[in-house]
Design a protein around this motif. Structure first.
Motif, PDB file in Angstrom:
ATOM      1  N   ARG A 144       0.667  -1.311   0.085  1.00  0.00           N
ATOM      2  CA  ARG A 144      -0.170  -0.021   0.021  1.00  0.00           C
ATOM      3  C   ARG A 144       0.585   1.170   0.115  1.00  0.00           C
ATOM      4  N   SER A 145       1.928   1.264   0.278  1.00  0.00           N
ATOM      5  CA  SER A 145       2.982   2.260   0.431  1.00  0.00           C
ATOM      6  C   SER A 145       3.680   2.626  -0.748  1.00  0.00           C
ATOM      7  N   ASP A 146       3.531   1.668  -1.715  1.00  0.00           N
ATOM      8  CA  ASP A 146       4.253   1.812  -2.929  1.00  0.00           C
ATOM      9  C   ASP A 146       3.397   2.844  -3.986  1.00  0.00           C
ATOM     10  N   GLY A 147       2.327   3.013  -4.040  1.00  0.00           N
ATOM     11  CA  GLY A 147       1.422   3.678  -4.973  1.00  0.00           C
ATOM     12  C   GLY A 147       1.847   5.171  -5.147  1.00  0.00           C
ATOM     13  N   ARG A 148       1.126   5.582  -6.137  1.00  0.00           N
ATOM     14  CA  ARG A 148       1.020   7.150  -6.139  1.00  0.00           C
ATOM     15  C   ARG A 148       0.127   7.856  -5.833  1.00  0.00           C
ATOM     16  N   GLU A 149       0.344   8.641  -5.239  1.00  0.00           N
ATOM     17  CA  GLU A 149      -0.913   9.771  -4.433  1.00  0.00           C
ATOM     18  C   GLU A 149      -1.970  10.011  -5.501  1.00  0.00           C
ATOM     19  N   ILE A 150      -3.077   9.752  -4.998  1.00  0.00           N
ATOM     20  CA  ILE A 150      -4.652  10.137  -5.765  1.00  0.00           C
ATOM     21  C   ILE A 150      -5.345  11.296  -4.984  1.00  0.00           C
ATOM     22  N   SER A 151      -5.335  12.315  -5.751  1.00  0.00           N
ATOM     23  CA  SER A 151      -5.916  13.431  -5.123  1.00  0.00           C
ATOM     24  C   SER A 151      -7.501  13.070  -5.143  1.00  0.00           C
ATOM     25  N   LEU A 152      -8.247  14.086  -4.135  1.00  0.00           N
ATOM     26  CA  LEU A 152      -9.606  13.733  -4.085  1.00  0.00           C
ATOM     27  C   LEU A 152     -10.543  14.921  -4.486  1.00  0.00           C
ATOM     28  N   LYS A 153     -11.412  14.651  -5.235  1.00  0.00           N
ATOM     29  CA  LYS A 153     -12.570  15.622  -5.453  1.00  0.00           C
ATOM     30  C   LYS A 153     -13.641  15.244  -4.736  1.00  0.00           C
ATOM     31  N   HIS A 154     -14.382  16.674  -4.309  1.00  0.00           N
ATOM     32  CA  HIS A 154     -15.521  16.599  -3.595  1.00  0.00           C
ATOM     33  C   HIS A 154     -16.644  17.049  -4.264  1.00  0.00           C
ATOM     34  N   LYS A 155     -17.729  16.856  -4.538  1.00  0.00           N
ATOM     35  CA  LYS A 155     -18.970  17.296  -4.991  1.00  0.00           C
ATOM     36  C   LYS A 155     -20.157  17.229  -4.343  1.00  0.00           C
ATOM     37  N   PHE A 156     -21.058  18.175  -4.151  1.00  0.00           N
ATOM     38  CA  PHE A 156     -22.339  18.092  -3.456  1.00  0.00           C
ATOM     39  C   PHE A 156     -23.467  17.981  -4.420  1.00  0.00           C
ATOM     40  N   PHE A 157     -24.512  17.201  -3.767  1.00  0.00           N
ATOM     41  CA  PHE A 157     -25.779  17.073  -4.432  1.00  0.00           C
ATOM     42  C   PHE A 157     -27.000  17.148  -3.704  1.00  0.00           C
ATOM     43  N   PHE A 158     -27.977  17.152  -4.331  1.00  0.00           N
ATOM     44  CA  PHE A 158     -29.180  17.256  -3.522  1.00  0.00           C
ATOM     45  C   PHE A 158     -29.889  15.931  -4.288  1.00  0.00           C
ATOM     46  N   ILE A 159     -30.654  15.208  -3.280  1.00  0.00           N
ATOM     47  CA  ILE A 159     -31.552  14.251  -3.864  1.00  0.00           C
ATOM     48  C   ILE A 159     -32.923  14.435  -3.502  1.00  0.00           C
ATOM     49  N   ASN A 182     -36.949  14.063  -3.838  1.00  0.00           N
ATOM     50  CA  ASN A 182     -37.846  12.785  -4.302  1.00  0.00           C
ATOM     51  C   ASN A 182     -37.386  11.703  -5.221  1.00  0.00           C
ATOM     52  N   GLY A 183     -36.045  11.161  -4.908  1.00  0.00           N
ATOM     53  CA  GLY A 183     -35.420  10.311  -5.568  1.00  0.00           C
ATOM     54  C   GLY A 183     -34.478  10.790  -6.664  1.00  0.00           C
ATOM     55  N   LYS A 184     -34.371  12.110  -7.036  1.00  0.00           N
ATOM     56  CA  LYS A 184     -33.888  12.457  -8.277  1.00  0.00           C
ATOM     57  C   LYS A 184     -32.511  13.216  -7.899  1.00  0.00           C
ATOM     58  N   GLN A 185     -31.329  12.956  -8.325  1.00  0.00           N
ATOM     59  CA  GLN A 185     -30.168  13.494  -7.925  1.00  0.00           C
ATOM     60  C   GLN A 185     -29.974  14.990  -8.871  1.00  0.00           C
ATOM     61  N   ILE A 186     -29.793  16.078  -8.143  1.00  0.00           N
ATOM     62  CA  ILE A 186     -29.424  17.163  -8.989  1.00  0.00           C
ATOM     63  C   ILE A 186     -27.975  17.897  -8.344  1.00  0.00           C
ATOM     64  N   ASP A 187     -27.337  18.640  -9.174  1.00  0.00           N
ATOM     65  CA  ASP A 187     -26.278  19.358  -8.785  1.00  0.00           C
ATOM     66  C   ASP A 187     -26.763  20.453  -7.677  1.00  0.00           C
ATOM     67  N   ALA A 188     -25.746  20.667  -6.567  1.00  0.00           N
ATOM     68  CA  ALA A 188     -25.875  21.594  -5.465  1.00  0.00           C
ATOM     69  C   ALA A 188     -25.440  23.079  -6.383  1.00  0.00           C
ATOM     70  N   SER A 189     -26.425  23.441  -7.304  1.00  0.00           N
ATOM     71  CA  SER A 189     -26.056  24.810  -7.925  1.00  0.00           C
ATOM     72  C   SER A 189     -27.299  25.565  -8.042  1.00  0.00           C
ATOM     73  N   LYS A 190     -27.174  26.875  -8.023  1.00  0.00           N
ATOM     74  CA  LYS A 190     -28.342  27.787  -8.255  1.00  0.00           C
ATOM     75  C   LYS A 190     -29.371  27.168  -9.296  1.00  0.00           C
ATOM     76  N   LYS A 191     -28.764  27.125 -10.371  1.00  0.00           N
ATOM     77  CA  LYS A 191     -29.683  26.756 -11.626  1.00  0.00           C
ATOM     78  C   LYS A 191     -30.374  25.485 -11.406  1.00  0.00           C
ATOM     79  N   ASP A 192     -29.731  24.355 -10.890  1.00  0.00           N
ATOM     80  CA  ASP A 192     -30.501  22.938 -11.029  1.00  0.00           C
ATOM     81  C   ASP A 192     -31.580  23.138  -9.604  1.00  0.00           C
ATOM     82  N   VAL A 193     -31.298  24.140  -8.531  1.00  0.00           N
ATOM     83  CA  VAL A 193     -32.336  23.867  -7.495  1.00  0.00           C
ATOM     84  C   VAL A 193     -33.387  24.753  -8.183  1.00  0.00           C
TER      85      VAL A 193
END
Length: 225
Positions: free
Chosen positions: A157-172, A174-185
């Motif tokens: 496990r210490s021999d690998g190359r680092e993976i940067s993380l990305k974080h994104k928010f959503f609203f779900i 009534n079962g539908k996923q939308i981006d957490a953005s002004k337009k989608d809301v």
């Protein structure tokens, strides 16, 4: 007493440093530093308790069997996953962490690996990687007889190359996923809600990557969807 207090401070500092130092890599592409006690809740009031982790290549749920081999759990029939103190649900076949819930709607966070940067060699990664890096990752997606053994992965496990993380928010909603953005809301609001939405945005300085701001938006959605 002072000596005991000092020891506790040192221990706390060590734990904090360890927590901050963990970075996933191509040999250990997981959200959590270790497989952790968790529970998979299924339809029909069924559940499975086991050691769990989330693989960043597709945000898949991995678990350990009795032989300490790693298997992948499909999302069919899974209604909730708990790993340590975190709770997840599947959305669009990916595990997303529940940040807040209000009635039937939830705010979730998707944590994924920045594999585009990793494989293209852009950004902080420097030179490009060859296809072996991709194989290292994709091989862990397999279940059945090809599932890897935990001990071998821990040794490498210490021999690998680092993976940067990305974080994104959503609203779900009534079962539908939308981006957490002004337009989608705005797009899911009622006519009355769209009028109130303008007032809401004027009165609240919403930051679309801030959890507290997004919790405010979730409460608004529940009133005017």
């Amino acid at each position: 007493m002072k000596k005991l207090f000092s020891v506790l401070l040192v221990a706390l500092a060590t734990l904090t440093a360890n927590a901050q130092s963990y970075e996933p890599n191509t040999k250990w592409p997981y959200i959590y530093e270790n497989f952790t006690d968790g529970t998979i809740f299924f339809e029909g009031n069924k559940k499975k308790e086991c050691m769990l982790n989330i693989h960043l290549w597709g945000n898949k749920l991995h678990y350990l069997n009795e032989d300490q081999r790693i298997f992948q759990s499909e999302d069919k029939g899974v209604i909730r996953v708990e790993i340590g103190s975190d709770a997840y649900i599947f959305s669009d076949h990916k595990l997303v962490r529940i940040i807040a819930a209000d009635k039937n709607n939830v705010l979730v966070e998707l944590t994924s690996g920045d594999f585009d940067a990793l494989f293209s060699g852009t950004g902080a990664y420097g030179s490009s990687l060859n296809s072996s890096a991709s194989r290292d990752l994709s091989s862990l997606d397999l279940g059945g007889m090809d599932s890897p053994e935990l001990g071998r992965l821990l040794q490498e496990r210490s021999d690998g190359r680092e993976i940067s993380l990305k974080h994104k928010f959503f609203f779900i909603v009534n079962g539908k996923q939308i981006d957490a953005s002004k337009k989608d809301v705005e797009g899911l609001l009622s006519d009355e809600g769209k009028k109130e939405w303008k007032t809401f945005l004027k009165q609240n300085k919403i930051k679309w990557k801030n959890v507290d701001s997004l919790k405010q938006v979730l409460s608004f959605i529940n009133l005017y969807q």
